[in-house]
Design an enzyme around this catalytic site. Sequence first.
Site, PDB file in Angstrom:
ATOM      1  N   ASN A  97      -2.806   5.841  -2.105  1.00 52.98           N
ATOM      2  CA  ASN A  97      -2.616   5.220  -0.799  1.00 52.98           C
ATOM      3  C   ASN A  97      -1.140   4.956  -0.547  1.00 52.98           C
ATOM      4  O   ASN A  97      -0.380   4.642  -1.458  1.00 52.98           O
ATOM      5  CB  ASN A  97      -3.481   3.967  -0.620  1.00 52.98           C
ATOM      6  CG  ASN A  97      -3.272   2.882  -1.636  1.00 52.98           C
ATOM      7  OD1 ASN A  97      -3.155   3.134  -2.829  1.00 52.98           O
ATOM      8  ND2 ASN A  97      -3.256   1.644  -1.170  1.00 52.98           N
ATOM      9  N   GLU A 138       1.059   2.815   2.201  1.00 52.62           N
ATOM     10  CA  GLU A 138       1.042   1.845   3.290  1.00 52.62           C
ATOM     11  C   GLU A 138       2.330   1.890   4.100  1.00 52.62           C
ATOM     12  O   GLU A 138       3.320   2.505   3.700  1.00 52.62           O
ATOM     13  CB  GLU A 138       0.829   0.432   2.720  1.00 52.62           C
ATOM     14  CG  GLU A 138      -0.523   0.259   2.087  1.00 52.62           C
ATOM     15  CD  GLU A 138      -0.767  -1.129   1.556  1.00 52.62           C
ATOM     16  OE1 GLU A 138      -1.923  -1.419   1.227  1.00 52.62           O
ATOM     17  OE2 GLU A 138       0.177  -1.949   1.465  1.00 52.62           O
ATOM     18  N   CYS A 180      -4.871   6.530   3.272  1.00 54.91           N
ATOM     19  CA  CYS A 180      -5.639   6.297   2.051  1.00 54.91           C
ATOM     20  C   CYS A 180      -5.413   7.413   1.030  1.00 54.91           C
ATOM     21  O   CYS A 180      -5.019   8.534   1.377  1.00 54.91           O
ATOM     22  CB  CYS A 180      -7.125   6.215   2.379  1.00 54.91           C
ATOM     23  SG  CYS A 180      -7.576   4.860   3.463  1.00 54.91           S
ATOM     24  N   GLU A 240      -7.591   9.206  -0.668  1.00 55.79           N
ATOM     25  CA  GLU A 240      -8.468  10.356  -0.514  1.00 55.79           C
ATOM     26  C   GLU A 240      -7.932  11.324   0.528  1.00 55.79           C
ATOM     27  O   GLU A 240      -7.874  12.536   0.320  1.00 55.79           O
ATOM     28  CB  GLU A 240      -9.878   9.918  -0.116  1.00 55.79           C
ATOM     29  CG  GLU A 240     -10.559   9.018  -1.133  1.00 55.79           C
ATOM     30  CD  GLU A 240     -10.314   7.526  -0.904  1.00 55.79           C
ATOM     31  OE1 GLU A 240      -9.149   7.123  -0.628  1.00 55.79           O
ATOM     32  OE2 GLU A 240     -11.279   6.753  -1.007  1.00 55.79           O
ATOM     33  N   CYS A 257     -13.365   4.263   1.989  1.00 57.54           N
ATOM     34  CA  CYS A 257     -13.569   3.565   3.252  1.00 57.54           C
ATOM     35  C   CYS A 257     -14.292   4.500   4.234  1.00 57.54           C
ATOM     36  O   CYS A 257     -14.483   5.685   3.959  1.00 57.54           O
ATOM     37  CB  CYS A 257     -12.229   3.107   3.834  1.00 57.54           C
ATOM     38  SG  CYS A 257     -11.214   4.439   4.503  1.00 57.54           S
ATOM     39  N   CYS A 294     -12.304   7.611   5.343  1.00 54.47           N
ATOM     40  CA  CYS A 294     -12.244   8.623   4.272  1.00 54.47           C
ATOM     41  C   CYS A 294     -13.589   9.320   4.095  1.00 54.47           C
ATOM     42  O   CYS A 294     -13.640  10.526   3.873  1.00 54.47           O
ATOM     43  CB  CYS A 294     -11.791   7.991   2.962  1.00 54.47           C
ATOM     44  SG  CYS A 294     -10.020   7.627   2.949  1.00 54.47           S
TER      45      CYS A 294
END
Length: 160
Positions: free
Chosen positions: A61, A63, A72, A74, A112, A115
């Site tokens: 990830n 940010e 993210c 993935e 999430c 994803c």
Amino acid sequence: MKKDFQISYEYFKNAGELDDIEKELLDKAKQARENAYSPYSEFSVGCSVLLENGQIFTGNNQENAAFPSGLCAERTALFWISANFPEEKIKKIFVVGGPKEFSENNPPIPPCGACRQSLLEYETKQNENIDLYFSNMNDEVIKVKSIKDLLPFYFDATFL
């Protein structure tokens, strides 16, 4: 009329129950997690992806202070793979996540919703299920045989 969903999944109490390739994917996802850029959430995620050709790629990830400009783990891995190996099938994906400060109480961390939808797109594109594993830092692992198991009312190109 009431209907129910039922999904099948495998549960592994620790890495000792995994086969060699699964252990390698777990290790690579953990290594990728260490390089995550998560100064705001303090929640780091790593992802490893096994392609049909045997190559393994990772993501983590990333940010950004301007939420939601980050990405993210993935999707970081998937989008890079799609850009560089667009015809290669994805066989297995391993996700490891949790707070930067390790806690033994964290459950295995699933992808999430965004994803899950992105993963489903690639599963649909290749017309073949992708084994998805998600874990915590205690090596407790859950495995599903298809992204659809985590997104039963999925949206795909058939609706367009």
